[in-house]
Design a protein around this motif. Structure first.
Motif, PDB file in Angstrom:
ATOM      1  N   VAL A 217      23.747 150.093 -39.865  1.00 28.50           N
ATOM      2  CA  VAL A 217      23.922 150.613 -38.499  1.00 28.50           C
ATOM      3  C   VAL A 217      24.766 149.612 -37.726  1.00 28.50           C
ATOM      4  O   VAL A 217      24.697 148.403 -37.972  1.00 28.50           O
ATOM      5  CB  VAL A 217      22.537 150.784 -37.827  1.00 28.50           C
ATOM      6  CG1 VAL A 217      22.673 151.129 -36.352  1.00 28.50           C
ATOM      7  CG2 VAL A 217      21.712 151.845 -38.552  1.00 28.50           C
ATOM      8  N   VAL A 218      25.589 150.127 -36.811  1.00 27.31           N
ATOM      9  CA  VAL A 218      26.315 149.219 -35.921  1.00 27.31           C
ATOM     10  C   VAL A 218      25.720 149.361 -34.524  1.00 27.31           C
ATOM     11  O   VAL A 218      25.544 150.477 -34.023  1.00 27.31           O
ATOM     12  CB  VAL A 218      27.849 149.488 -35.944  1.00 27.31           C
ATOM     13  CG1 VAL A 218      28.195 150.922 -35.601  1.00 27.31           C
ATOM     14  CG2 VAL A 218      28.569 148.535 -34.997  1.00 27.31           C
ATOM     15  N   LEU A 219      25.354 148.216 -33.935  1.00 26.79           N
ATOM     16  CA  LEU A 219      24.823 148.200 -32.565  1.00 26.79           C
ATOM     17  C   LEU A 219      25.930 147.749 -31.621  1.00 26.79           C
ATOM     18  O   LEU A 219      26.689 146.836 -31.943  1.00 26.79           O
ATOM     19  CB  LEU A 219      23.664 147.211 -32.447  1.00 26.79           C
ATOM     20  CG  LEU A 219      22.367 147.506 -33.188  1.00 26.79           C
ATOM     21  CD1 LEU A 219      21.373 146.370 -32.927  1.00 26.79           C
ATOM     22  CD2 LEU A 219      21.763 148.828 -32.737  1.00 26.79           C
ATOM     23  N   VAL A 220      25.980 148.394 -30.460  1.00 26.32           N
ATOM     24  CA  VAL A 220      26.958 147.987 -29.448  1.00 26.32           C
ATOM     25  C   VAL A 220      26.250 147.982 -28.095  1.00 26.32           C
ATOM     26  O   VAL A 220      25.628 148.987 -27.730  1.00 26.32           O
ATOM     27  CB  VAL A 220      28.147 148.968 -29.380  1.00 26.32           C
ATOM     28  CG1 VAL A 220      29.131 148.527 -28.305  1.00 26.32           C
ATOM     29  CG2 VAL A 220      28.851 149.077 -30.718  1.00 26.32           C
ATOM     30  N   ARG A 221      26.347 146.879 -27.384  1.00 29.77           N
ATOM     31  CA  ARG A 221      25.829 146.859 -26.016  1.00 29.77           C
ATOM     32  C   ARG A 221      27.031 146.989 -25.082  1.00 29.77           C
ATOM     33  O   ARG A 221      27.921 146.129 -25.092  1.00 29.77           O
ATOM     34  CB  ARG A 221      25.090 145.546 -25.741  1.00 29.77           C
ATOM     35  CG  ARG A 221      24.261 145.583 -24.442  1.00 29.77           C
ATOM     36  CD  ARG A 221      23.888 144.185 -23.991  1.00 29.77           C
ATOM     37  NE  ARG A 221      23.062 143.486 -24.934  1.00 29.77           N
ATOM     38  CZ  ARG A 221      21.727 143.557 -24.983  1.00 29.77           C
ATOM     39  NH1 ARG A 221      21.079 144.329 -24.153  1.00 29.77           N
ATOM     40  NH2 ARG A 221      21.054 142.857 -25.866  1.00 29.77           N
TER      41      ARG A 221
END
Ligand code: FES
Length: 312
Positions: A217-221
């Motif tokens: 999974v790629v997390l982006v804030r």
């Protein structure tokens, strides 16, 4: 399986392997790719929109395979009309097929420039056969217009097996090389909230790869929200965590598809399918993710919905 079909399969396999292993196709392929990139750059600011249009982003499906039905269908009709002696209708069918083939060529070239290695070589031969068929049908159309019906029919008769062979290679690109197929792995997504990263370890506007169950999974804030998308680009599984943020969208580092962070929708090609999205929450200082509800996107009663229904 009969002996005949066994032999036919082996022969086709050998043929495909020979094309895939033929490095002589790489140099013209490279030149063609450069020419296409040059032509694309001439479009300036409209480049992104043209890209999305030709790849079929607006359709949510690759446009090329839809358009290829036009020449194949029309030229099959022309064959039947020739057999029944309907000259005018046959010429019209040939003409419709030519128009469809030109549109299919534009979209196909656009898809092809983002392929690699074996698929790229198959695509080269596919395109060459299409060009040959288009030339034969173009000549057929002209000859018919000049009243040389026999020549026109002959050219169409020669073109038909060429377009069939090319259609076979087009199928190979889809079924063997998965070109145009949604390559995301949505069936393995975690159904319950799963902790993946300490909240303090996620930097603003920096994509970060994490593992949720069996899925990358790629997390982006961004803008104070945490977004989670599957890390594999639906086009050819490019790692989105190596990509970058631009105008609120995540860009794939391999061929430049851009994805909307909240919905995963593709904003331009070559990817036409959305990236699967995850719900996120922060509990006890940990970011947790789970698969977004599928009821809105999957048909009622589908396997995904049933799978979700058994979990609280
Ligand atoms: S892998 Fe091709 S655009 Fe992402």
């Amino acid at each position: 399986m009969g002996l005949g079909s066994d032999m036919a399969q082996r022969t086709l396999d050998r043929l495909l392997n020979a094309i895939e292993g033929d490095g002589r196709l790489d140099r013209p392929g490279h030149r063609l790719e450069k020419g296409l990139a040059f032509a694309e750059n001439l479009l300036g600011v409209t480049r992104g929109r043209a890209r999305g249009l030709l790849h079929g982003v607006w359709l949510g499906h690759p446009l090329h395979p839809v358009l290829t039905d036009l020449p194949i269908g029309s030229w099959t009709a022309a064959l039947v009309l020739d057999l029944t002696g309907q000259r005018r209708a046959a010429r019209t069918a040939v003409g419709v097929g030519i128009a469809g083939a030109l549109a299919a060529a534009a979209t196909g070239l656009h898809d092809w420039q983002h392929t690699h290695d074996n698929a790229r070589r198959i695509g080269m031969v596919h395109g060459t056969l299409n060009t040959l068929a288009l030339g034969l049908y173009g000549w057929s159309w002209l000859q018919r217009g000049r009243g040389h019906h026999l020549r026109g029919r002959l050219a169409a008769l020669l073109g038909y097996p060429v377009i069939m062979a090319s259609g076979f290679l087009g199928g190979t690109l889809v079924f063997r090389h998965r070109i145009g197929v949604d390559q995301s792995g949505r069936q393995h997504e975690p159904l319950g909230f799963t902790p993946v990263l300490a909240d303090r370890d996620l930097t603003d506007d920096r994509p970060r790869r994490v593992r949720a169950g069996d899925v990358d999974v790629v997390l982006v804030r961004a803008d104070g929200r945490i977004h989670a998308l599957e890390n594999a680009c639906p086009h050819l599984r490019g790692p989105l965590s190596d990509g970058w943020l631009r105008d609120g969208a995540l860009t794939c580092p391999w061929h430049g598809s851009r994805f909307e962070l909240s919905s995963g929708e593709s904003l331009n090609g070559p990817a036409t399918a959305p990236v699967p999205c995850f719900q996120t929450r922060v509990r006890d200082g940990w970011i947790e993710v789970r698969r977004a509800p599928v009821a809105a996107t999957a048909p009622p009663g589908s396997a995904l919905v049933r799978q979700q229904e058994v979990r609280p």
